[in-house]
Scaffold this motif. Sequence first.
Motif, PDB file in Angstrom:
ATOM      1  N   SER A 145       0.802  -1.227   0.000  1.00  6.93           N
ATOM      2  CA  SER A 145       0.000   0.000   0.000  1.00  6.93           C
ATOM      3  C   SER A 145       0.835   1.278   0.000  1.00  6.93           C
ATOM      4  N   GLN A 152      -2.647  -0.622  -9.107  1.00  7.52           N
ATOM      5  CA  GLN A 152      -3.569  -1.531  -8.430  1.00  7.52           C
ATOM      6  C   GLN A 152      -4.833  -1.672  -9.257  1.00  7.52           C
ATOM      7  N   GLN A 156      -8.964  -4.400  -6.542  1.00 14.06           N
ATOM      8  CA  GLN A 156      -8.204  -4.202  -5.305  1.00 14.06           C
ATOM      9  C   GLN A 156      -7.447  -5.447  -4.854  1.00 14.06           C
TER      10      GLN A 156
END
Length: 587
Positions: A145, A152, A156
């Motif tokens: 992250s 991305q 997700q």
Amino acid sequence: GIESVVFLQKDSCPLHSPFRYPFRHKILGFDDKKRPKLQLPANKQNCENMYGETYVFMSCTGSCLNSKCPLTAIPKINLCRNQFPQSLLKTFARDTTGTSYLSYVIRSHDSYHNDFFVCQKSKKCIPYSKVCDLVDDCGDFADESQCNNHFQCANQMQFIPKPQKCDGIFHCLDFSDECNEECSRQILNGWFLKVVSCVYGMLAVLFNTTNIWRCIAKIPKCENVRSLSNKFWVLLISSGDFLIGLYLLIVAVSDFHYGDKFCNMQAIWRTSSFCSFLGVISTSGSFISMFSMTVMSLIRLREIVRTSYLISSPTVTKQYSLKLAVVGWLLVTTAITLSVFPIISYFEDFFINGLSYDPDLKLFIGFPDKSKHLAIIDAYRGHVKKSFLSWDLIKNLILEMFSTDYGGISSQMKTVEFYGNNFCFFKYFVTFKDPQRIFVWCVQAIYFLCLLIIALCYLSIAAVTKNISAKVGSKFASRNQKTQRKVQIMIATDFICWFPFITVCILHSFEVLDATDWYPIISVVVLPINSVLNPLFYEDIYSKVFASFKGQFTTACSNFYDKLCCTSSYSVEEEQPQSIGNEMRSD
């Protein structure tokens, strides 16, 4: 990090001195004496193409542009319990603020380290090599992250390298790396290609339909061989150009029909028989036009060499008409055969570009080629002789991998044919790795040979016609020069389009440049332009249109001048009585 590079000094791996890793960034490697060395760049680097420990090291030492350090927690002793029971040693350490804390180190190869990333939620510790490596190793995305070296996917659940976004190949399971606003995946991207395709298509269809109609009407009235031959070959050239114009119109209409939905529906488009049909008519049109132009050039050269044909051409006979029809039929048949050849199922091992599956089948993304299928089959079955697997055998092996209780996946498996690209256009750009390369190179060689013959013919004609006036008279020489001028313009436009294009194809084949992104311009703008210009040159329409425009423009200018003169004279006549009245009042 350097330990993983030391093995390159062994004799089993020849070392090119100095060796750098990664090559582009020159961070780790060997010096000129083949000693491991850490090399920090003097300036900050773009770290978007770095992964794992290299990315962690560069970003946490402040050596990256727009990349922050992903290490958000230090490995304290109360974290990652029981994960390393056999080699864990407790020790004291200090953080950046000077605060002491109880940490641990791991023994590995007679050395101790605590280079571990601490996951946020799962309390799991992973090595730096698994941080920012495009894989969710923590299970909560904590190790990915904080990284900016990936894209991305919309679901997700998947990360891909940034360069793979908008590269024309599906990498995300949900196609979000290509089907988004930034990529703008339509058949024709941008208003320029949309307008050009529509305008070229309409003009080519209109001009060539008119030309075909005129030729059909005049051919029965031709009394001599020269006139019949010219009209017949112009008819064939116009027919080929008409097919190209029709192709452009259909592509423009299809682009309007799909719109922004094309990206998610392109599997339907690229695997359809309609797409293959478009590829056949566009390729057939190019072949018919080029072959007819070549034959016409040879006939024209023969007429110039035999000056008697210019003065008195033989009368048309049934035998000559039949001969002309047979040659034309062979030409058209050859053009259609070459166009249909890549989609014949017997030769599918040489021309199929890949297979398409149902989007719910996540094992195959997009349009996997043979190498992708072979890798999956090899992983599923073990050792496979990849060089001997045909597409038919690959399909059967893939079908056997899935259950047939609900009908299997045979109905979901569709073939991406030779013309199965966004434009349904001939695959001119190939490399040495493409199975279609031999056929494509042969087609390019045919085009080049035709252009060479045409050029040599008209260079010879230009040399011969210098001394032709004395033999055939000024009237025939003037008519010949007029025809010669029109043909020279036509040949020049063909060379401007085709010769640079073939050069680009050769450079692409040898991987000197990557011309894949040029397909839209080539298929819509460059090559089809002759389909619009040729009918204007052959039937002298351009000169008639120019003469008509010139006459209308001259008339308009003359009328405007006459009105301007009349208005000026009227104003002068009105001013004269006023001046006389003023003089009388002054007296």
